[in-house]
Every structure is written in structure tokens, then in C-alpha cells.
Write an enzyme that holds these catalytic residues in place. Structure first.
Site, short mmCIF file in Angstrom:
data_model
loop_
_atom_site.label_atom_id
_atom_site.label_comp_id
_atom_site.label_asym_id
_atom_site.label_seq_id
_atom_site.Cartn_x
_atom_site.Cartn_y
_atom_site.Cartn_z
N GLU A 35 0.82 -1.22 0.00
CA GLU A 35 0.00 0.00 0.00
C GLU A 35 0.85 1.27 0.00
O GLU A 35 0.42 2.30 -0.52
CB GLU A 35 -0.92 0.03 1.22
CG GLU A 35 -2.37 -0.30 0.97
CD GLU A 35 -2.99 0.31 -0.28
OE1 GLU A 35 -3.08 1.54 -0.39
OE2 GLU A 35 -3.38 -0.47 -1.17
N GLY A 36 2.04 1.23 0.62
CA GLY A 36 2.93 2.41 0.63
C GLY A 36 3.27 2.81 -0.79
O GLY A 36 3.15 3.98 -1.17
N HIS A 37 3.70 1.82 -1.60
CA HIS A 37 4.01 2.10 -3.00
C HIS A 37 2.75 2.57 -3.74
O HIS A 37 2.79 3.52 -4.53
CB HIS A 37 4.51 0.84 -3.71
CG HIS A 37 5.78 0.27 -3.15
ND1 HIS A 37 5.83 -0.94 -2.50
CD2 HIS A 37 7.05 0.74 -3.17
CE1 HIS A 37 7.07 -1.20 -2.15
NE2 HIS A 37 7.83 -0.20 -2.53
N GLN A 61 23.06 -0.29 -4.87
CA GLN A 61 22.76 0.31 -3.56
C GLN A 61 22.82 -0.70 -2.42
O GLN A 61 22.52 -0.37 -1.28
CB GLN A 61 21.41 1.05 -3.59
CG GLN A 61 20.19 0.14 -3.67
CD GLN A 61 18.91 0.95 -3.84
OE1 GLN A 61 18.69 1.56 -4.88
NE2 GLN A 61 18.07 1.00 -2.81
N ASP A 151 11.36 6.58 3.71
CA ASP A 151 12.81 6.65 3.48
C ASP A 151 13.20 8.13 3.51
O ASP A 151 13.54 8.71 2.47
CB ASP A 151 13.16 5.97 2.15
CG ASP A 151 12.79 4.51 2.16
OD1 ASP A 151 13.62 3.69 2.57
OD2 ASP A 151 11.64 4.17 1.79
N VAL A 177 2.91 5.15 4.83
CA VAL A 177 1.70 4.34 5.04
C VAL A 177 2.05 3.23 6.02
O VAL A 177 3.09 2.56 5.88
CB VAL A 177 1.19 3.75 3.70
CG1 VAL A 177 -0.03 2.88 3.92
CG2 VAL A 177 0.87 4.88 2.74
N MET A 185 4.82 0.12 6.53
CA MET A 185 4.85 -0.91 5.47
C MET A 185 6.21 -0.89 4.80
O MET A 185 6.80 0.16 4.57
CB MET A 185 3.76 -0.63 4.45
CG MET A 185 2.39 -0.90 5.01
SD MET A 185 1.19 -0.91 3.69
CE MET A 185 -0.29 -1.07 4.66
N SER A 186 6.71 -2.10 4.52
CA SER A 186 8.02 -2.25 3.88
C SER A 186 8.07 -3.59 3.17
O SER A 186 7.50 -4.57 3.66
CB SER A 186 9.11 -2.19 4.96
OG SER A 186 10.31 -2.74 4.46
N SER A 187 8.75 -3.61 2.04
CA SER A 187 8.91 -4.89 1.32
C SER A 187 9.62 -5.90 2.21
O SER A 187 9.41 -7.10 2.07
CB SER A 187 9.71 -4.68 0.05
OG SER A 187 9.07 -3.72 -0.76
P1 AMP Z 1 11.37 0.70 -2.36
O1 AMP Z 1 10.63 -0.25 -3.25
O2 AMP Z 1 11.53 0.20 -0.96
O3 AMP Z 1 12.67 1.16 -2.98
O4 AMP Z 1 10.46 2.00 -2.22
C1 AMP Z 1 10.02 2.70 -3.35
C2 AMP Z 1 9.38 3.99 -2.91
O5 AMP Z 1 8.25 3.70 -2.08
C3 AMP Z 1 10.32 4.87 -2.08
O6 AMP Z 1 10.14 6.24 -2.44
C4 AMP Z 1 9.86 4.61 -0.68
O7 AMP Z 1 10.12 5.68 0.21
C5 AMP Z 1 8.36 4.42 -0.88
N1 AMP Z 1 7.79 3.68 0.25
C6 AMP Z 1 8.21 2.48 0.75
N2 AMP Z 1 7.48 2.13 1.83
C7 AMP Z 1 6.57 3.13 2.01
C8 AMP Z 1 5.53 3.37 2.97
N3 AMP Z 1 5.27 2.53 3.97
N4 AMP Z 1 4.81 4.51 2.86
C9 AMP Z 1 5.06 5.40 1.86
N5 AMP Z 1 6.02 5.24 0.93
C10 AMP Z 1 6.77 4.12 1.00
#
Ligand code: AMP
Length: 282
Positions: A35-37, A61, A151, A177, A185-187
Site C-alpha cells: 500500500e505504501g508504493h 545500492q 525513506d 503508510v 509498510m516495507s517490502s
Molecule cells: P522501495 O521499493 O523500498 O525502494 O520504495 C520505493 C518507494 O516507495 C520509495 O520512495 C519509498 O520511500 C516508498 N515507500 C516504501 N514504503 C513506504 C511506505 N510505507 N509509505 C510510503 N512510501 C513508501
């Protein structure tokens, strides 16, 4: 939604869109979407004519002992989630398409911003982020770039990159989110087993509790921080950092000020989690 793997092909398609005066919103991700994405994708949809999402697990990275190999890759499920939003192009390049063998250029954000917090414990991480984001922005050429406050430091580094290199793109940072219980939320949350998932809550709880105390002006920054870290250490396996910093420079604060950010990185089991809260004192 059209899936595109070739950088050159995407560049050509989007060039045509720009000639027709269409605005482009871009959401870069590493996949394993949640949901964050999707909240970023919805904002991009709302504010632009064309929405582009990228999924690319960027090897540059990750440090040599980090989780690049085991980072979740679930393209089928990601596509299904994105199909429910109004995404025009999904860009999924291969590693050699982004980093061919003779690739020799990288972008370093040479300021304290990129050296503190995560930068201190993940040397080279923000150089990898800045390099891939610069490349993706050159491929997509968006009007607006969507990032998550989850982030926080990454967003600050990318803002600096965009300003320093005169990139013609607006950076939009959207709120974190969270799950219903507060976990950001995190992958990487999918690495947690049930017991670790419960303990992972300690991060957001610590940040929220510290925010409440700061709003009530209960004690000095140093004493509040020490008290919070002591408590956090009882639940997580390692507190890598826990800092109260200036929202722009990310320099640690000795005294409370109007706007502050509290950031932490902790290990729960083998999984490294990050979270932060922004605090505005009345
Ligand atoms: P990532 O796939 O972890 O590289 O994240 C891709 C984008 O989604 C980055 O800009 C993150 O900051 C954003 N993102 C990841 N988790 C969240 C979250 N829980 N709420 C809002 N944005 C998020």
C-alpha cells in the site's frame, strides 16, 4: 498498462507524450509492492496525464553482505496490484540494461546528508541510490517524481541530487503508510516471522511515544532519547541508530526545536527495518 524492458524504447515513447504536452508522474520502486508504493502511484495518477512505475532491484545500492540476492522479487503479484491502479507504463529493465559491462559513471552526493544515519552503516548505499535515480530520471524525464517519507534520508539525498544537477523535476514526498497497528509498510516486512512481526512494532511504538513526550515537553532531548533507546533495546535485536535530527540538514539536535525528525534503524532477527516520525512543536 504496458510493460517495457528497454530503456531506449521507454525513452522514445515518453518523448512522444511530452511533445503532445502530456505531464509524466514517475514512481521508482524495487518491487514487492504494498500500500505504501500504491499510495505514491495514486498520487502520480491524480496529478499527471501519464503514470510510469519502475521496478528495479538496484544492485549498486546494496553492500556486499546485504540482502540483494534474497530481496523479494514477485513481478506477477506486483503487476496484478498495479493493474488495479491507473498505471500507463511499468518499466522493468534487466540489470545489464541499466548497468552494461562498460558502465563507468556514478553520482555521489558529497554532503553530510548522505554520510550520517543509514549512510554511516551502509557505505556506498546513497551513491548507488543517486546513480540509479539519476539514470531513471534521464530515461523517464518526468515532470514529477514521487517518493515516500518512510525513506526520509533517501528523499533528502534525492532532493539534493535534483537541485545540484539542475534536474527539471518536482520532488513530491508522500506520507508513510502504516499497518493498522503502526508498523511502517516495507517490502522487507515479508521476511519477518510471526514472533518477529510482533517485536517489529517496537520501532513505531518508540517513535510515537517519543513524539508524545516531546509534545508534552517531558524532559530533555538527551534524557528522552536515552529512555526510548533503553526500552527499544529490550524488544529488538539491535538498535543500529536512533537519532533526533534537523529535518533539513539531518544533523543531530541537542535542544528541541520547532520541527524535528526522529529516525531509527533496528534489526529484528536478521531483518533490518527503518522508520521515522516528523515532529512539529506548536
Ligand atoms: P522501495 O521499493 O523500498 O525502494 O520504495 C520505493 C518507494 O516507495 C520509495 O520512495 C519509498 O520511500 C516508498 N515507500 C516504501 N514504503 C513506504 C511506505 N510505507 N509509505 C510510503 N512510501 C513508501
Amino acid at each position: 498498462m504496458k510493460m517495457i524492458r528497454s530503456p531506449q524504447r521507454l525513452q522514445k515513447i515518453l518523448e512522444k507524450g511530452r511533445l503532445r504536452k502530456k505531464t509524466v508522474g514517475f514512481v521508482p520502486t524495487m518491487g514487492a509492492l504494498h500500500e505504501g508504493h500504491l499510495s505514491l502511484v495514486r498520487s502520480a495518477d491524480r496529478e499527471n496525464d501519464i503514470t510510469v512505475v519502475s521496478i528495479f532491484v538496484n544492485p549498486s545500492q546494496f553492500g556486499p553482505h546485504e540482502d540483494y540476492m534474497k530481496y523479494p522479487r514477485v513481478l506477477g503479484a506486483d503487476k496484478r496490484l498495479l493493474q488495479k491502479c491507473k498505471v500507463d507504463y511499468l518499466f522493468c529493465p534487466s540489470v545489464p540494461a541499466i548497468y552494461p559491462q562498460d558502465h563507468a559513471t556514478c553520482v555521489a552526493v558529497g554532503t553530510e546528508l548522505a554520510r550520517v544515519l543509514c549512510g554511516k552503516f551502509r557505505p556506498g548505499h546513497f551513491q548507488g541510490v543517486a546513480t540509479v535515480v539519476a539514470k531513471l530520471l534521464n530515461i523517464v524525464g518526468p515532470n514529477r517524481l514521487y517518493l515516500g517519507a518512510k525513506d526520509y534520508q533517501q528523499a533528502a539525498v534525492i532532493r539534493r541530487l535534483v537541485n545540484d544537477l539542475n534536474m527539471n523535476v518536482r520532488v513530491r514526498v508522500m506520507p508513510t503508510v502504516r499497518e493498522k497497528d503502526g508498523l511502517a509498510m516495507s517490502s522487507r516486512n515479508r521476511f519477518l516471522n510471526a514472533e518477529e512481526r510482533r517485536r517489529a512494532l517496537a520501532l513505531s511504538h518508540a517513535l510515537f511515544e517519543l513524539r508524545r513526550s516531546l509534545l508534552k515537553k517531558k524532559g530533555t532531548l538527551a534524557s528522552l532519547k536515552a529512555q526510548t533507546v533503553r526500552k527499544l533495546k529490550k524488544t529488538v535485536d539491535r538498535v543500529q541508530y536512533f537519532e533526533i535530527v534537523d529535518p533539513v540538514t539531518l544533523a543531530p539536535l541537542k535542544k528541541a526545536k520547532g520541527k524535528m525528525v526522529v529516525l531509527t534503524a533496528c534489526f529484528v532477527g536478521k531483518t533490518r527495518l527503518i522508520d521515522n516520525v516528523i515532529i512539529s512543536l506548536p
